[in-house]
Design a protein around this motif. Structure first.
Motif, PDB file in Angstrom:
ATOM      1  N   VAL A   1     -27.268  32.996 -23.289  1.00 27.27           N
ATOM      2  CA  VAL A   1     -28.276  32.473 -24.233  1.00 27.27           C
ATOM      3  C   VAL A   1     -29.289  31.565 -23.545  1.00 27.27           C
ATOM      4  CG1 VAL A   1     -26.825  32.680 -26.274  1.00 27.27           C
ATOM      5  CG2 VAL A   1     -26.730  30.586 -24.903  1.00 27.27           C
ATOM      6  N   HIS A   2     -29.197  31.431 -22.242  1.00 25.70           N
ATOM      7  CA  HIS A   2     -30.182  30.668 -21.473  1.00 25.70           C
ATOM      8  C   HIS A   2     -31.157  31.642 -20.821  1.00 25.70           C
ATOM      9  CE1 HIS A   2     -31.658  27.263 -19.061  1.00 25.70           C
ATOM     10  NE2 HIS A   2     -31.759  28.139 -18.075  1.00 25.70           N
TER      11      HIS A   2
ATOM     12  N   HIS B   1     -11.232  37.927 -27.991  1.00 27.51           N
ATOM     13  CA  HIS B   1     -12.296  37.327 -28.804  1.00 27.51           C
ATOM     14  C   HIS B   1     -13.543  37.174 -27.958  1.00 27.51           C
ATOM     15  CE1 HIS B   1     -13.959  35.064 -32.180  1.00 27.51           C
ATOM     16  NE2 HIS B   1     -12.859  35.370 -32.847  1.00 27.51           N
ATOM     17  N   LEU B   2     -14.682  37.091 -28.647  1.00 23.78           N
ATOM     18  CA  LEU B   2     -15.975  36.893 -28.003  1.00 23.78           C
ATOM     19  C   LEU B   2     -16.571  35.560 -28.441  1.00 23.78           C
ATOM     20  CD1 LEU B   2     -17.608  40.389 -28.708  1.00 23.78           C
ATOM     21  CD2 LEU B   2     -16.089  39.746 -26.827  1.00 23.78           C
ATOM     22  N   GLY B   3     -17.496  35.042 -27.625  1.00 24.44           N
ATOM     23  CA  GLY B   3     -18.264  33.865 -27.976  1.00 24.44           C
ATOM     24  C   GLY B   3     -19.744  34.169 -27.877  1.00 24.44           C
ATOM     25  N   PHE B   4     -20.529  33.650 -28.821  1.00 24.95           N
ATOM     26  CA  PHE B   4     -21.956  33.968 -28.916  1.00 24.95           C
ATOM     27  C   PHE B   4     -22.721  33.596 -27.653  1.00 24.95           C
ATOM     28  CE2 PHE B   4     -26.332  32.954 -30.292  1.00 24.95           C
ATOM     29  CZ  PHE B   4     -26.671  34.136 -30.931  1.00 24.95           C
ATOM     30  N   THR B   5     -22.303  32.563 -26.969  1.00 24.60           N
ATOM     31  CA  THR B   5     -23.014  32.120 -25.771  1.00 24.60           C
ATOM     32  C   THR B   5     -22.860  33.083 -24.594  1.00 24.60           C
ATOM     33  OG1 THR B   5     -21.080  30.776 -25.252  1.00 24.60           O
ATOM     34  CG2 THR B   5     -22.946  29.662 -26.308  1.00 24.60           C
ATOM     35  N   GLY B   6     -21.941  34.067 -24.735  1.00 21.24           N
ATOM     36  CA  GLY B   6     -21.728  35.037 -23.670  1.00 21.24           C
ATOM     37  C   GLY B   6     -20.361  34.941 -23.029  1.00 21.24           C
ATOM     38  N   THR B   7     -19.371  34.496 -23.797  1.00 22.14           N
ATOM     39  CA  THR B   7     -18.022  34.301 -23.280  1.00 22.14           C
ATOM     40  C   THR B   7     -17.066  35.307 -23.909  1.00 22.14           C
ATOM     41  OG1 THR B   7     -17.568  32.667 -25.009  1.00 22.14           O
ATOM     42  CG2 THR B   7     -18.409  31.842 -22.899  1.00 22.14           C
ATOM     43  N   SER B   8     -15.964  35.581 -23.224  1.00 23.55           N
ATOM     44  CA  SER B   8     -14.950  36.469 -23.794  1.00 23.55           C
ATOM     45  C   SER B   8     -13.625  36.281 -23.081  1.00 23.55           C
ATOM     46  CB  SER B   8     -15.372  37.941 -23.709  1.00 23.55           C
ATOM     47  OG  SER B   8     -15.502  38.365 -22.366  1.00 23.55           O
ATOM     48  N   VAL B   9     -12.539  36.577 -23.817  1.00 18.81           N
ATOM     49  CA  VAL B   9     -11.199  36.634 -23.243  1.00 18.81           C
ATOM     50  C   VAL B   9     -10.448  37.754 -23.940  1.00 18.81           C
ATOM     51  CG1 VAL B   9     -10.298  34.871 -24.862  1.00 18.81           C
ATOM     52  CG2 VAL B   9      -9.067  35.366 -22.735  1.00 18.81           C
TER      53      VAL B   9
END
Length: 380
Positions: free
Chosen positions: A354-355, A325-333
């Motif tokens: 996102v910063h 899965h991905l996360g909008f803030t720039g994360t993934s596993v």
């Protein structure tokens, strides 16, 4: 050059290029940690250095680490079945009650997203009941199981369903039924309507709410951020709908470290989900990793799968059995299973891309490069 050195170079280069201020990456393979790296700084101004203990806003990783894991635990314990329907009190317009399977597979036909913090709703911080009511008033965008629509709305309802079933708020259920049994309560935690009270200096900030970053124009999501009193989101969830939910929701709200993400991923890969015996964990693994039958979908139950054409975030690096899965803030596993429980690989990449703004999408290329390089160089 070793695989670890090549990954170091790739991630340092991404920081230098401004793809993200900093990042933490882990690669776990066949029972051992093959790579662990922390690069860059917490913010764009080159402040404190990132460490392996840096806490990131995990965004939609919440969907798998918390919501899907809690749902899987309930299924494994016989408290829910995949063909159970959404409770009547949560039914959407017209009395529609998607099944648990439909919600987990993003096959319910519910809309992808609405901005409940903006017109016509303009909900404020910590109004979860009002947001869930608003979700329920929206008609489905498509008939169930006709196409995959990746939907925050479906996971908002799923989170509310789990709260009704468990008799507690989602953050408490996650803490008591997932994080604590896995020894991860200090690595993974939901935020709330106020910034995280502890270890604030370890939290990577996300968006900067400054009109000068957008040609001098205020953005429509600034109003709820002014209500929050933060010019820079830090320790307060980046997802604005989750902020309306009080920082705790089925689709977002979880903060954590790379080791925390790895800990839940290992519990899945090793078939030892908390609250389930080995047989139940294995059955749940088989069910939740089975590809969706919806035409064109890459989804599993809660998780996503790889794109056959290699166009996704893992490129062509992982097998067709991989889930993640991905996360909008720039994360993934991502987990790529081997021939038996505990074998295979886990890839964790956490960033705050996102910063200062959400506009930069170069994380897409970085994810493909990371998985390709890590899969090729971080073997046993």
């Amino acid at each position: 050059m070793t695989g670890a050195e090549e990954l170091d170079r790739l991630l340092r280069g991404a920081v230098t290029a401004g793809v993200t201020p900093g990042c933490v990456a882990l690669v776990w393979r066949d029972g051992a940690l093959r790579y662990e790296g922390a690069h860059g700084s917490l913010d764009r101004d080159g402040g404190a250095a990132v460490s392996v203990g840096t806490i990131y806003d995990l965004a939609s990783l919440t969907k798998v680490l918390s919501t899907t894991t809690l749902a899987a635990r309930a299924v494994g314990r016989g408290e829910l079945e995949l063909d159970d329907r959404l409770p009547v009190r949560l039914a959407v317009r017209g009395g529609y009650r998607p099944t648990l399977r439909d919600l987990l597979e993003h096959a319910s036909g519910l809309e992808a997203h609405r901005e409940f913090f903006y017109r016509p709703w303009s909900l404020g911080i910590d109004q979860p009941a009002a947001l869930i009511s608003a979700v329920r008033e929206l008609p489905p965008a498509a008939p169930p199981r006709t196409r995959a629509i990746y939907t925050d709305l479906g996971f908002l309802l799923l989170g509310a369903w789990l709260e009704q079933l468990g008799g507690a708020r989602l953050d408490e259920l996650f803490r008591e039924r997932v994080a604590r049994p896995l020894g991860l309560e200090h690595e993974l935690t939901f935020g709330g309507p106020k910034p995280l009270p502890s270890s604030f200096e370890r939290v990577a900030p996300t968006e900067v709410y400054d009109a000068s970053l957008h040609g001098g124009e205020d953005q429509h999501w600034y109003a709820i951020r002014r209500e929050a009193g933060q010019a820079v989101a830090r320790g307060l969830v980046h997802d604005d709908n989750c902020l309306v939910m009080g920082g705790v929701a089925g689709h977002a709200g979880l903060f954590g470290t790379a080791r925390g993400v790895l800990g839940v991923a290992r519990a899945w890969l090793e078939r030892r989900l908390p609250g389930l015996d080995a047989d139940a964990s294995a059955r749940v693994w088989d069910a939740f990793t089975t590809p969706s039958t919806v035409p064109g979908s890459t989804r599993r139950l809660g998780f996503d799968g790889t794109n056959p054409d290699g166009s996704g975030s893992t490129g062509a690096a992982l097998s067709s059995a991989a889930i993640g899965h991905l996360g909008f803030t720039g994360t993934s596993v991502w987990m790529d299973p081997g021939p038996g429980p505990g074998s295979g690989a886990i890839y964790v990449l956490l960033t705050n891309r996102v910063h200062p703004t959400r506009a930069d999408t170069r994380i897409r290329a970085l994810r493909r490069e990371f998985h390709t390089l890590a899969a090729a160089t971080c073997g046993p």
